[in-house]
Structure formats: structure tokens, C-alpha cells
Design an enzyme around this catalytic site. Sequence first.
Site, short mmCIF file in Angstrom:
data_model
loop_
_atom_site.label_atom_id
_atom_site.label_comp_id
_atom_site.label_asym_id
_atom_site.label_seq_id
_atom_site.Cartn_x
_atom_site.Cartn_y
_atom_site.Cartn_z
N SER A 1 0.83 -1.21 0.00
CA SER A 1 0.00 0.00 0.00
C SER A 1 0.87 1.27 0.00
CB SER A 1 -0.97 -0.03 1.19
OG SER A 1 -1.94 0.97 1.06
N ASP B 1 -9.75 -4.58 -4.97
CA ASP B 1 -9.22 -3.60 -4.01
C ASP B 1 -10.15 -2.39 -3.99
OD1 ASP B 1 -7.77 -1.70 -2.57
OD2 ASP B 1 -5.85 -2.38 -3.35
N HIS C 1 -7.55 -5.39 -0.87
CA HIS C 1 -6.46 -4.44 -0.64
C HIS C 1 -5.31 -5.05 0.16
CE1 HIS C 1 -4.34 -0.71 -0.24
NE2 HIS C 1 -4.38 -0.78 1.08
#
Length: 290
Positions: A137, A234, A264
Site C-alpha cells: 500500500s 481492491d 487491498h
Amino acid sequence: MAAVALRSCRKGLSQIFTSGGVSALSTTYLKVDRRHKSTVQYASRPDLPKLAYRRVKGKTPGVVFLPGYGSNMNGQKGEALEEFCRSLGHSCLRFDYTGHGASEGVLAEGTIGTWKKDVLFVLDELAEGPQILVGSSIGGWLMLLAAIARPEKIAALVGISTAADHIVTSFNSLPLETRKEFEDKGEWMVPTKHSEEGFYKFNMDFLREAENHCVLQSPIPITCPVRLIHGLKDEDVPWHISMQVAERVLSPDVDVILRRHGQHRMSEKDDIKLMVYTIDDLIDKLTTMV
């Protein structure tokens, strides 16, 4: 799952996609042996918060794990990476950013620049030799910044749900009136299921500082191998950001891997197995080149 030019690698992993898919990969690397788990250490820095880290020494290229915003080094991906590296005899280093996990500092006072400095400190002072950065991320954004700043220390990059520029582009894509409301309040509250409060809170200073670290407006001067894994499901960071990164990095060796049902955090067993496979493939490629 779509993949481009995934190469064969040792230990029979080249047969993964022809013998049951990535789910056929042994779970050896996913079972963390608590008896051999690394211990938490603390790195002191002049006039800066101490950083908590775990390190397994071994061969190079080593692996450095960069977690996501509000996360820490003790998640499933970080622990699976350590056990995998230990099994191969390669070094592994994972740590908590300032204000995260066991590190000192306050999360709300951190910035992209703060955490970039954390990553560079780890590369300069704690890691030895060339490293494969694995960024999750916002850690994927930080790995790009680190690779630009320390190209001589980076052997390869593996992005998981890479969130390059995402917080900035998301805010700028809001309607003008909505942005004005948040600017008047001085903060932006972003709904999320990954926080106990149900939202992340970013002040305007954080967003303005983050703009200084955006990388997607121009070619990205990174020439090492790059692998980008992203889930099509996601809901936090759209998968097309990984495609944008792939289009902008100057490296001739870039693969994008899309997980049809991936979300995600990419923390399902098959997601983690794919991550481990991808890193094993890179280690094989890098050591064969030497």
C-alpha cells in the site's frame, strides 16, 4: 490472475502454474516458527524517534518489508517473508515507521517525508548489501521514493497494492465544494474498514507535504526489476495505479500481476504464496545474473 513473463525459479516453483496454480505452493514459508522468530530491536537516531525493527541476517540480496499506513511489521505478510528468507538463508529486515507499531512517535504527526526518511535510515544503517524492497500500500509508494533516492542499494522492487500518490490524487479528485469544506475544517476524514475508528484522518498539512513526493506525473527514474501485485477487488487503492507505475518506471523489466479476487490487504493464503513465489523468482534471477 494476469501475469507477464513470470520466469522459472528453483525448488520446482516453475511448475506452480502448471500443477494447480499458486495454491499448490508449499505452505512451509507461511508457517512462522515462533521458536526462531526474530526479536524486536530498537534503532536510535539523533533527535528522532527510535525505530523498532526485526532482522534476520543472511545472504544478499536481502528483503526489506515496508508495511502500509497504520499497519506494522508483525502482519501476515511480514512474518511470512521472514520465514521464507530464513529458509533460503537470505537476510530479512522489517520495521515500524515513526508513529507505527512499536516505534516511537505519533502517527498523526507523521508525513510521507517522515516515513521516507525512516526507510532511507534503515537502508543506510541497518541493511547490508543490495535489497529487494517489498512495499504494501503506502509502503509501495515509499519503496519507489527509496529506490529513486538510493538506487545503488536496491536490487528489485515488489509492490503489493501500491498506493503511489493515492492520498493526493484522491483528495484532488473530490468536487471543489467538498474539498473546500475539508480545507475549512483543516482535516479530511477517509472512511476505511482497516481502522477501529472506521476512518483515517489526514490534516491539510499532511496532504500538502505529500504533494512534494508524488511520482506519477513524469517518468520514474528506476531501472531495477519491478513486480507489481494488485487485487481487482481492491476497494481502497484502485489497481490501475499499479498499471500507471508500470507505465512510468524506466526499467525494461516490469511485470504486473492482477489477482481477480484479491482485495487491498492481499493477506489470503494464495496472495501471500504469490508474493513469496514472486520474490523467490527475483532472487533466482538476481543471483543468476551475478
